[in-house]
Write a protein that holds these residues in place. Structure first.
Motif, short mmCIF file in Angstrom:
data_model
loop_
_atom_site.label_atom_id
_atom_site.label_comp_id
_atom_site.label_asym_id
_atom_site.label_seq_id
_atom_site.Cartn_x
_atom_site.Cartn_y
_atom_site.Cartn_z
N PRO A 3 -0.26 0.62 -5.54
CA PRO A 3 -0.30 1.05 -4.30
C PRO A 3 -1.94 1.89 -3.30
O PRO A 3 -2.04 3.24 -4.38
CB PRO A 3 1.24 2.45 -3.90
CG PRO A 3 1.62 1.84 -4.87
CD PRO A 3 0.15 0.98 -5.90
N ASN A 14 0.71 -1.58 -0.26
CA ASN A 14 -0.29 -0.42 0.00
C ASN A 14 1.15 1.31 -0.24
O ASN A 14 0.58 2.44 -0.27
CB ASN A 14 -1.02 -0.07 1.09
CG ASN A 14 -2.16 -1.37 1.10
OD1 ASN A 14 -2.36 -1.36 -0.33
ND2 ASN A 14 -2.27 -1.74 2.29
N ARG A 40 4.82 1.64 -8.89
CA ARG A 40 6.16 1.36 -8.50
C ARG A 40 7.10 0.86 -8.91
O ARG A 40 6.68 0.16 -9.75
CB ARG A 40 5.59 -0.10 -6.92
CG ARG A 40 5.90 -0.30 -6.52
CD ARG A 40 5.66 -1.14 -5.50
NE ARG A 40 4.50 -1.96 -5.26
CZ ARG A 40 3.50 -1.71 -4.30
NH1 ARG A 40 3.35 -1.26 -3.75
NH2 ARG A 40 2.05 -2.51 -4.50
#
Ligand code: SF4
Length: 410
Positions: free
Chosen positions: A166, A138, A173
């Protein structure tokens, strides 16, 4: 054909809780929702295995459960240096094993503790900053994987914890493999993602962080990206590190996490936990105040990660009680010691034990609590089928109940 949904998988420390499993009329289980080879193999072992197919044995001869328990009690009652190990069981099974070990004055350890100690020894020496799988999923915007690809041990790591967007992070990411190559399956899974493979190790990245002059190099460029991350996570699977001083590789990773925190938020994520290794360590710690590799022979727990490693102590033990409720192959032990094995039918054993006691698999034959790799979550896995197999906890309690009170060593 019945289908079980949202099944918790207890076999590695990721604790996936989304499996779909078909149950054939005879009780055999087939995982249909994932190609995870560990889960497919472990649940698939239920086909054609039952109490009737492999009853208890004493000296290789079929016996009743009561006869096998009596034989185990006889061996343990005469023991002068017992080892209660394997400890591959759910929380209840581990608690029962440790209670029995306390009565016997035994040494206790988990089959996979070698990998655990590559991490624990560093945590004991230096302390560390670690995070959870949920934080990885997350909040992390830069994942640095150090060393061999952890997917070899935790096949669904990227699918479950890296690929989902996330929840609290606007950035895409990025994944960096430092000093190791992603497996072919990982490359396929992460195709289209910002993935970089950088040679080197955690120590060279930590040095590069403090040397902005080296930004032209590959490591310097990585250091720049790490400094700019909002929340970097450094992950590793210590079981994949080779060599007698693999803990030093972990120590360099832990130092790297500390170094990154001078610039931005960062945490480590040690990936471990097959066969409820983390649960065994948790139970040992809350029962005795010290982690695994402990002797209960002297009246109070004595922790020594060197002397009481199961493979070393097995050289001097006269009786070994080995618990392998997840069905991991039972290793060979030194000749001459009496071996009592608790394991599901179909478990491979290196040699016929003195006593064989079949038990159910946690999360298949009975409900069970299993700890995840990040130590903060205990998952409850349900019961799927009835093969007529007792829990490891109930068999261990039967053995303890049949021991004479004077057998207690402490
Ligand atoms: S990755 Fe681990 S927990 Fe997930 S299904 Fe595979 S063995 Fe089970």
């Amino acid at each position: 054909m019945a289908t079980h949904r949202d099944v918790v998988c207890p076999f590695c420390g990721l604790g996936c809780d989304d499996l779909a499993i078909d149950e054939a009329p005879g009780g055999g289980l087939t995982v249909t929702s994932t190609d995870c080879p560990i889960a497919r193999d472990a649940f698939g072992r239920t086909v054609s295995s039952s109490m009737a197919a492999e009853p208890p044995r004493v000296a290789g001869v079929a016996a009743t459960p009561e006869e096998a328990v009596r034989a185990a009690v006889r061996a343990l009652a005469d023991s002068r240096a017992p080892l209660v190990a394997g400890l591959a069981a759910d929380v209840n099974g581990i608690r029962a094993a440790l209670a029995l070990a306390e009565r016997l004055g035994a040494v206790v350890d988990h089959v996979h503790s070698e990998g655990l100690y590559r991490n624990l020894s560093v945590m004991q020496r230096t302390g560390w900053i670690t995070t959870t799988l949920a934080e990885l999923r997350n909040r992390c915007d830069l994942l640095v994987v150090v060393g061999p690809d952890p997917a070899a041990f935790h096949p669904r790591l990227y699918e479950r914890w890296v690929l989902p967007a996330p929840a609290f992070q606007p950035a895409v990411r990025e994944v960096v493999f430092l000093g190791g190559e992603p497996m072919a399956e990982t490359r396929t899974l992460l195709a289209g993602w910002p993935v970089t493979v950088v040679p080197g190790d955690a120590a060279s990245l930590a040095s590069a962080l403090e040397d902005p002059a080296g930004a032209e190099s590959e490591m310097g460029a990585l250091a720049e990206r790490v400094r700019g991350a909002r929340y970097a996570v450094v992950a590793w699977a210590a079981a994949g590190f080779t060599g007698s001083h693999a803990d030093l590789a972990v120590e360099r990773i832990v130092h790297l996490v500390t170094a990154v925190n001078r610039h931005t938020r960062c945490a480590g994520l040690p990936l471990t936990g097959h066969d409820n290794l983390v649960g065994a360590n948790q139970v040992c710690t809350w029962q005795f105040g010290v982690p695994l590799r402990v002797s209960l022979a002297g009246g109070e727990p004595l922790h020594d990660p060197h002397r009481f490693a199961w493979a070393r102590f097995a050289e001097t033990a006269d009786v070994i009680l080995w618990v392998s409720a997840f069905g991991t192959a039972v290793p060979a032990f030194p000749p001459g010691c009496g071996v009592i094995v608790l394991a599901p039918p179909g478990t491979a054993v290196a040699a016929e034990p003195a006593v064989w006691l079949p038990v159910g698999t946690p999360g298949i034959d009975h409900a069970a609590h299993i700890f995840r790799t990040d130590t903060v979550v205990a998952l409850r896995a349900g019961r799927l089928i009835d093969r007529g197999l007792p829990t490891a906890a109930s068999v261990l309690r039967s053995i303890a109940a049949a021991l004479q009170p004077e057998t207690a060593a402490c």
